[in-house]
Scaffold this motif. Structure first.
Motif, mmCIF file in Angstrom:
data_model
loop_
_atom_site.group_PDB
_atom_site.id
_atom_site.type_symbol
_atom_site.label_atom_id
_atom_site.label_comp_id
_atom_site.label_asym_id
_atom_site.label_seq_id
_atom_site.Cartn_x
_atom_site.Cartn_y
_atom_site.Cartn_z
ATOM 1 N N VAL A 183 11.927 32.117 33.467
ATOM 2 C CA VAL A 183 12.319 30.872 32.794
ATOM 3 C C VAL A 183 11.760 30.863 31.374
ATOM 4 N N LYS A 234 12.799 28.932 28.696
ATOM 5 C CA LYS A 234 13.057 27.737 27.874
ATOM 6 C C LYS A 234 11.904 27.458 26.929
ATOM 7 N N ILE A 272 19.389 26.152 34.303
ATOM 8 C CA ILE A 272 18.610 25.484 35.353
ATOM 9 C C ILE A 272 18.309 24.022 35.046
ATOM 10 N N MET A 288 19.487 25.040 45.230
ATOM 11 C CA MET A 288 18.262 25.078 44.425
ATOM 12 C C MET A 288 17.500 23.785 44.678
ATOM 13 N N MET A 318 13.484 21.612 43.968
ATOM 14 C CA MET A 318 12.118 21.538 43.443
ATOM 15 C C MET A 318 11.286 20.678 44.381
ATOM 16 N N SER A 372 6.047 28.471 38.839
ATOM 17 C CA SER A 372 4.751 29.138 38.639
ATOM 18 C C SER A 372 3.703 28.675 39.654
ATOM 19 N N ARG A 381 11.858 30.776 40.241
ATOM 20 C CA ARG A 381 12.101 30.534 38.813
ATOM 21 C C ARG A 381 10.740 30.347 38.150
ATOM 22 N N VAL A 382 10.280 31.372 37.454
ATOM 23 C CA VAL A 382 8.908 31.353 36.950
ATOM 24 C C VAL A 382 8.901 31.377 35.423
ATOM 25 N N GLY A 383 8.281 30.343 34.834
ATOM 26 C CA GLY A 383 8.185 30.248 33.380
ATOM 27 C C GLY A 383 6.791 30.501 32.865
ATOM 28 N N SER A 384 5.905 29.508 32.998
ATOM 29 C CA SER A 384 4.602 29.592 32.321
ATOM 30 C C SER A 384 3.733 30.753 32.782
ATOM 31 N N ARG A 442 4.362 26.055 27.573
ATOM 32 C CA ARG A 442 5.392 25.616 26.638
ATOM 33 C C ARG A 442 4.887 24.387 25.900
HETATM 34 C C1 LIG Z 1 10.880 24.804 33.725
HETATM 35 C C2 LIG Z 1 11.471 25.045 35.059
HETATM 36 C C3 LIG Z 1 10.964 26.062 35.886
HETATM 37 C C4 LIG Z 1 9.761 26.929 35.527
HETATM 38 O O1 LIG Z 1 8.592 26.190 35.561
HETATM 39 P P1 LIG Z 1 7.132 26.894 35.400
HETATM 40 O O2 LIG Z 1 6.212 25.905 35.986
HETATM 41 O O3 LIG Z 1 6.945 27.092 33.945
HETATM 42 O O4 LIG Z 1 7.173 28.158 36.140
HETATM 43 C C5 LIG Z 1 11.601 26.275 37.098
HETATM 44 N N1 LIG Z 1 12.649 25.547 37.486
HETATM 45 C C6 LIG Z 1 13.162 24.562 36.723
HETATM 46 C C7 LIG Z 1 14.337 23.792 37.219
HETATM 47 C C8 LIG Z 1 12.582 24.269 35.496
HETATM 48 O O5 LIG Z 1 13.081 23.278 34.748
#
Ligand SMILES: *Cc1c(COP(=O)(O)O)cnc(C)c1O
Length: 222
Positions: free
Chosen positions: A23, A25, A67, A150, A152, A196, A211-214, A220
């Motif tokens: 991820v 963004k 996403i 999907m 959360m 994450s 879905r891994v971002g940070s 961010r």
């Molecule tokens: C930003 C986001 C993520 C990633 O989040 P992290 O905590 O940075 O890993 C995953 N899924 C969705 C839908 C997001 O908006």
């Protein structure tokens, strides 16, 4: 630690059957290229303009997942560059994506976003709404393939029981859809859950895509 090192350690923490969406963004194209250069091809973005801008400047073999919450007036832009839209949260949006994919003569994958978390702010269909949509609408789609769901989990770090229950609800809905409206459809195979902070619990609950971002790109700035 570099992005390459963090990506490597995230990958090592994920079992082989689980796909990784990086991820990206709010991170610059140069950060994506650091991950690309060590083999990452699948990236997730949450804003239409940012996705379009990055898709135009980065290599063609990147697989883009959208996403974020998608407004119907941004559907044209996102269908133009995304391979998968993970955030289908209404019938209206699903039909708008189908109409636009027909218009662009493009096939696109989607996931049904489920709302199971405690927070009102999160978007998504209830499990029953997703089931109903799958029964009534999915058979009529010609350019959109529903590949899975999907979800959360609640943002409740001190109530991990709630997080586990949310992931169990997402996986349960995936299983019900796979055994019901999508029975025999091998394309319906994705249960996207885990970020994450909670990916280990999501994987334990049956995630097939995280879905891994940070943990890859760092924090961010919002
Ligand atoms: C930003 C986001 C993520 C990633 O989040 P992290 O905590 O940075 O890993 C995953 N899924 C969705 C839908 C997001 O908006």
């Amino acid at each position: 630690m570099s992005i390459a090192d963090r990506l490597k350690s995230v990958k090592q923490s994920i079992p082989s059957g689980v796909e990784l969406v990086a991820v990206s963004k709010f991170h610059p194209a140069s950060a994506l290229m650091e991950a690309y250069d060590v083999g990452q091809r699948c990236f997730g973005e949450s804003r239409a303009a940012e996705l379009a801008e990055k898709a135009a400047m980065l290599p063609d073999d990147i697989v883009w997942h959208f996403i974020g919450h998608l407004q119907t007036n941004k559907v044209r832009r996102v269908v133009g560059c995304a391979h998968m839209i993970q955030s289908i949260d209404s019938e209206r949006l699903l039909m708008a994506v189908e109409a636009e994919a027909v218009r662009q003569e493009k096939h696109i994958d989607v996931l049904l976003q489920l709302h199971v978390a405690a927070e009102e702010t999160k978007f998504g269909l209830t499990p029953d709404e997703a089931y109903d949509l799958a029964v009534r609408v999915a058979p009529s789609l010609t350019h959109v393939a529903v590949r899975g769901v999907m979800g959360m989990a609640s943002n409740t770090p001190d109530d991990l029981g709630r997080v586990a229950a949310d992931f169990a609800a997402v996986r349960d809905t995936f299983d019900r859809l796979a055994a019901g409206p999508f029975v025999g459809d091998s394309r319906f195979a994705v249960c996207s859950m885990g970020m994450s902070d909670d990916r280990h619990m999501a994987i334990a609950a049956g995630s097939t895509m995280v879905r891994v971002g940070s943990d890859i790109f760092g924090q961010r700035e919002y």
